[in-house]
Design a protein around this motif. Structure first.
Motif, PDB file in Angstrom:
ATOM      1  N   ASN A 231       0.853  -1.188   0.000  1.00  0.00           N
ATOM      2  CA  ASN A 231       0.000   0.000   0.000  1.00  0.00           C
ATOM      3  C   ASN A 231       0.893   1.243   0.000  1.00  0.00           C
ATOM      4  OD1 ASN A 231       0.924   0.359   2.632  1.00  0.00           O
ATOM      5  ND2 ASN A 231      -0.959  -0.373   3.579  1.00  0.00           N
ATOM      6  N   LEU A 232       0.288   2.415  -0.004  1.00  0.00           N
ATOM      7  CA  LEU A 232       1.066   3.649  -0.123  1.00  0.00           C
ATOM      8  C   LEU A 232       1.932   3.917   1.101  1.00  0.00           C
ATOM      9  CD1 LEU A 232      -1.545   6.003  -1.819  1.00  0.00           C
ATOM     10  CD2 LEU A 232       0.424   4.889  -2.881  1.00  0.00           C
ATOM     11  N   GLU A 233       1.612   3.275   2.232  1.00  0.00           N
ATOM     12  CA  GLU A 233       2.432   3.459   3.431  1.00  0.00           C
ATOM     13  C   GLU A 233       3.657   2.549   3.429  1.00  0.00           C
ATOM     14  OE1 GLU A 233      -1.097   3.279   3.734  1.00  0.00           O
ATOM     15  OE2 GLU A 233      -0.893   5.458   3.591  1.00  0.00           O
ATOM     16  N   GLY A 234       3.748   1.647   2.440  1.00  0.00           N
ATOM     17  CA  GLY A 234       4.898   0.759   2.349  1.00  0.00           C
ATOM     18  C   GLY A 234       4.703  -0.570   3.045  1.00  0.00           C
ATOM     19  N   ALA A 235       3.515  -0.828   3.588  1.00  0.00           N
ATOM     20  CA  ALA A 235       3.230  -2.131   4.196  1.00  0.00           C
ATOM     21  C   ALA A 235       2.898  -3.120   3.087  1.00  0.00           C
ATOM     22  CB  ALA A 235       2.064  -2.020   5.170  1.00  0.00           C
ATOM     23  N   THR A 236       3.511  -4.299   3.128  1.00  0.00           N
ATOM     24  CA  THR A 236       3.329  -5.260   2.041  1.00  0.00           C
ATOM     25  C   THR A 236       2.359  -6.375   2.407  1.00  0.00           C
ATOM     26  OG1 THR A 236       5.182  -6.651   2.735  1.00  0.00           O
ATOM     27  CG2 THR A 236       5.668  -4.866   1.188  1.00  0.00           C
ATOM     28  N   ALA A 237       1.771  -6.951   1.384  1.00  0.00           N
ATOM     29  CA  ALA A 237       0.943  -8.142   1.553  1.00  0.00           C
ATOM     30  C   ALA A 237       1.831  -9.325   1.920  1.00  0.00           C
ATOM     31  CB  ALA A 237       0.203  -8.425   0.249  1.00  0.00           C
ATOM     32  N   ASN A 238       1.206 -10.355   2.475  1.00  0.00           N
ATOM     33  CA  ASN A 238       1.895 -11.620   2.775  1.00  0.00           C
ATOM     34  C   ASN A 238       3.138 -11.424   3.634  1.00  0.00           C
ATOM     35  OD1 ASN A 238       0.016 -12.175   0.853  1.00  0.00           O
ATOM     36  ND2 ASN A 238       1.401 -13.142  -0.584  1.00  0.00           N
ATOM     37  N   ILE A 256      15.804 -14.653  13.224  1.00  0.00           N
ATOM     38  CA  ILE A 256      14.658 -14.031  12.562  1.00  0.00           C
ATOM     39  C   ILE A 256      14.892 -13.928  11.054  1.00  0.00           C
ATOM     40  CG2 ILE A 256      13.297 -11.900  12.330  1.00  0.00           C
ATOM     41  CD1 ILE A 256      12.745 -13.165  14.926  1.00  0.00           C
ATOM     42  N   GLN A 257      13.859 -14.278  10.283  1.00  0.00           N
ATOM     43  CA  GLN A 257      13.796 -13.980   8.857  1.00  0.00           C
ATOM     44  C   GLN A 257      12.438 -13.356   8.577  1.00  0.00           C
ATOM     45  OE1 GLN A 257      15.498 -17.026   5.978  1.00  0.00           O
ATOM     46  NE2 GLN A 257      15.116 -18.366   7.723  1.00  0.00           N
ATOM     47  N   VAL A 258      12.345 -12.584   7.495  1.00  0.00           N
ATOM     48  CA  VAL A 258      11.042 -12.055   7.088  1.00  0.00           C
ATOM     49  C   VAL A 258      10.819 -12.345   5.614  1.00  0.00           C
ATOM     50  CG1 VAL A 258      11.013 -10.231   8.834  1.00  0.00           C
ATOM     51  CG2 VAL A 258      11.956  -9.742   6.564  1.00  0.00           C
ATOM     52  N   ARG A 259       9.565 -12.383   5.248  1.00  0.00           N
ATOM     53  CA  ARG A 259       9.169 -12.493   3.843  1.00  0.00           C
ATOM     54  C   ARG A 259       8.049 -11.486   3.596  1.00  0.00           C
ATOM     55  NH1 ARG A 259       6.577 -18.435   3.311  1.00  0.00           N
ATOM     56  NH2 ARG A 259       8.155 -18.973   4.849  1.00  0.00           N
ATOM     57  N   GLY A 260       7.851 -11.123   2.370  1.00  0.00           N
ATOM     58  CA  GLY A 260       6.784 -10.178   2.048  1.00  0.00           C
ATOM     59  C   GLY A 260       6.698  -9.977   0.550  1.00  0.00           C
ATOM     60  N   SER A 261       5.529  -9.605   0.096  1.00  0.00           N
ATOM     61  CA  SER A 261       5.319  -9.346  -1.323  1.00  0.00           C
ATOM     62  C   SER A 261       6.273  -8.257  -1.819  1.00  0.00           C
ATOM     63  CB  SER A 261       3.868  -8.898  -1.543  1.00  0.00           C
ATOM     64  OG  SER A 261       3.551  -8.839  -2.905  1.00  0.00           O
ATOM     65  N   ASP A 296      11.194   1.137   7.321  1.00  0.00           N
ATOM     66  CA  ASP A 296      10.544   0.443   8.437  1.00  0.00           C
ATOM     67  C   ASP A 296      11.303  -0.825   8.809  1.00  0.00           C
ATOM     68  OD1 ASP A 296       8.119   0.028  10.226  1.00  0.00           O
ATOM     69  OD2 ASP A 296       8.057  -1.806   9.036  1.00  0.00           O
ATOM     70  N   LEU A 297      11.735  -1.589   7.805  1.00  0.00           N
ATOM     71  CA  LEU A 297      12.502  -2.807   8.089  1.00  0.00           C
ATOM     72  C   LEU A 297      13.805  -2.486   8.812  1.00  0.00           C
ATOM     73  CD1 LEU A 297      12.232  -5.158   4.964  1.00  0.00           C
ATOM     74  CD2 LEU A 297      10.980  -5.262   7.116  1.00  0.00           C
ATOM     75  N   SER A 298      14.514  -1.463   8.359  1.00  0.00           N
ATOM     76  CA  SER A 298      15.802  -1.124   8.976  1.00  0.00           C
ATOM     77  C   SER A 298      15.613  -0.654  10.411  1.00  0.00           C
ATOM     78  CB  SER A 298      16.539  -0.058   8.150  1.00  0.00           C
ATOM     79  OG  SER A 298      15.834   1.172   8.180  1.00  0.00           O
ATOM     80  N   GLN A 299      14.510   0.070  10.674  1.00  0.00           N
ATOM     81  CA  GLN A 299      14.241   0.535  12.032  1.00  0.00           C
ATOM     82  C   GLN A 299      13.922  -0.630  12.958  1.00  0.00           C
ATOM     83  OE1 GLN A 299      15.534   3.797  11.670  1.00  0.00           O
ATOM     84  NE2 GLN A 299      14.014   4.183  13.242  1.00  0.00           N
TER      85      GLN A 299
END
Length: 504
Positions: A231-238, A256-261, A296-299
């Motif tokens: 979305n426009l705020e940078g939050a991703t699906a999945n 920790i690992q992350v995944r995202g669209s 956001d991820l880096s923070q």
């Protein structure tokens, strides 16, 4: 099971500790109201069946009245308002899912909505049709798969983040401790928060776990899922944060690992083709969307290594090329493209070593979190690997399991469970446990999002593709095709519109 109100009262368990939620509740259904009372020494409240208003009750008020149906429930997930009134979602059965740091964890087995919609008789014909449609979406929400919770432990924070919080935080209500990104019912709880019904507010999250001794391995997946893109705020699906917890002789370690669209503005429209076309949405905000996402991820996690597993050809290639171009603008973030389908075409798990060779130095530098039995922090994880394919399921799960296996070797070497050059492949028990939890982890995420079992599970379980695995993958692929084309639209509308206050 329902009982008559004059039967023997349900017995109380031990008193609630500060911040904990009521473990078992008594639901009393009167003609004009629902009364929900804590069995383990807590409070009570009522919900009007005419308009859904909430109000606190004293112990005496909660016990008043006998002309009612009485049953046991295991939590209140929240309330949603539609055209005709409110609907209160309650947990009607649960399954024991193990424990985490001494706290019991439960899987939601079944839920139901309590109707507070007497105003339906005043609706127009069209409004009644709309209400009926929304109710059909709520019935889908009642059967949501893969929701977990604890009555006295926050499951939304990973071990490293939780260790940095003030000690007094654990005495706050669970909803105040929780990371709102991973609370499935966050917005459903707003009316309960306003009414200060803290002991009844249970954050639900997605969490998958399996534990074995003497080395205990647990996987947590904290999820946020929609369709595609950002979305426009940078939050991703999945978006999924996966935490691999290891416990051995008083030490606890977390990786920790992350995944995202892919964090662009794009979509994939279902059109009955096996592989629907990908469409990139042209928008002037696209560079800022990508920047917001990685800021956001880096923070939250520190330095980020991006592993893009998409194909280099066709629609996926076009999307990947745009992603790669945008990543050149992002400072202090490394982007690595790895064409999974091309490199791993032979169905061999170990071909992922080529990817690991590219990012091994960064992964070792990022490290993992380690804490001893006294709560002293010995090591911290300073960054994260972010993986993606298109739907962030099969290719991503196989890749993350490979990186997790590499980290597990390092974690167990440091904890003393393996020699300095040892590997879990030398321990059949640990290796089998690891493979089992990652296969089940992939299946759980795939069932939650796509409605079918994960593909490529053989690569994790056996290190190669087998004939039975190919047949199973074929059946799962057909199931996905059918569900995506003929059922997923209704499910997505439940998530995104009709029940838009559910945080997915």
């Amino acid at each position: 099971m329902a009982t008559d109100a004059d039967e023997a009262p349900l017995l109380s368990e031990e008193p609630l500790r500060p911040g904990a939620c009521s473990r078992e509740l008594e639901l009393r259904e009167f003609r004009d109201r629902y009364v929900i009372r804590s069995i383990d020494g807590g409070g009570a409240f009522a919900v009007s069946r005419s308009n859904g208003s909430l109000f606190l009750l004293s112990a005496e008020e909660a016990a008043t009245g006998s002309d009612c149906k009485v049953s046991k429930i295991y939590g209140v997930a929240g309330v949603i308002r539609l055209l005709a009134g409110s609907y209160v979602l309650v947990i009607t059965s649960r399954k024991d899912a193990g424990s985490y740091q001494g706290s019991a964890v439960y899987n939601v087995n079944s839920m139901k909505f309590l109707c507070c919609n007497e105003a339906i008789k005043h609706l127009t014909t069209q409004e009644k049709r709309d209400e009926a449609y929304f109710m059909s979406l709520l019935r889908i929400a009642e059967s949501t798969h893969g929701l977990y919770y604890s009555y006295d432990r926050d499951l939304t924070l990973n071990l490293q983040r939780a260790s940095k919080l003030p000690a007094g935080r654990v005495h706050k209500s669970l909803w105040k401790q929780a990371d709102p990104r991973f609370v499935w019912n966050k917005n459903l709880l707003e009316e309960f928060i306003e009414a200060k019904l803290d002991e009844f507010i249970i954050p639900l999250t997605a969490r998958f776990t399996l534990k074995e001794a003497p080395v205990s391995i647990t996987l947590f997946s904290r999820t946020r899922m929609w369709r595609r893109g950002a979305n426009l705020e940078g939050a991703t699906a999945n978006f999924v944060e996966t935490e691999q917890l290891v416990e051995y002789e008083g030490l606890m370690s977390s990786f920790i690992q992350v995944r995202g669209s892919i964090p662009l503005l794009w979509e994939q429209i279902v059109d009955l083709s096996y592989k629907p076309c990908l469409s990139i949405i042209e928008h002037e905000e696209t560079p800022k969307v990508v920047q917001r996402h990685f800021h956001d991820l880096s923070q939250r996690y520190g330095d980020t290594v991006v592993v893009d597993l998409t194909d280099k050809q066709g629609d996926e290639g076009n999307l990947s090329n745009v992603f790669a171009a945008e990543m050149e603008r992002i400072p202090n973030t490394r982007y690595v493209h790895f064409d999974f389908h091309r490199v791993c075409r032979g169905g061999n798990f170990d071909t992922l070593q080529a990817l690991y060779n590219q990012i091994e130095e960064a992964i070792r530098k990022q490290g993992y979190f380690l804490i001893n039995s006294k709560g002293e922090v010995l090591l911290e994880q300073s960054g994260v690997v972010r993986s993606n394919c298109i739907d962030c399921l099969d290719r991503t799960n196989v890749t993350q399991s490979f990186l997790a296996r590499k980290s597990l070797d390092l974690q167990l070497q440091r904890m003393g469970a393996l020699s300095s050059s040892g590997s879990i492949s030398q321990s059949e028990d640990i290796s089998d446990t690891f493979k089992k939890i990652w296969v089940e982890h992939g299946d759980e995420l795939s069932l939650e999002y796509a409605g079918s079992y994960a593909l490529k599970g053989d690569l994790v379980r056996y290190g190669r593709q087998t004939l039975p695995g190919l047949i199973k993958d074929g059946m799962s692929a057909l199931s996905r095709y059918y569900l995506n084309n003929f059922h997923d639209g209704v499910r997505q509308r439940m998530i995104l519109s009709g029940a838009s206050c559910i945080n997915w």
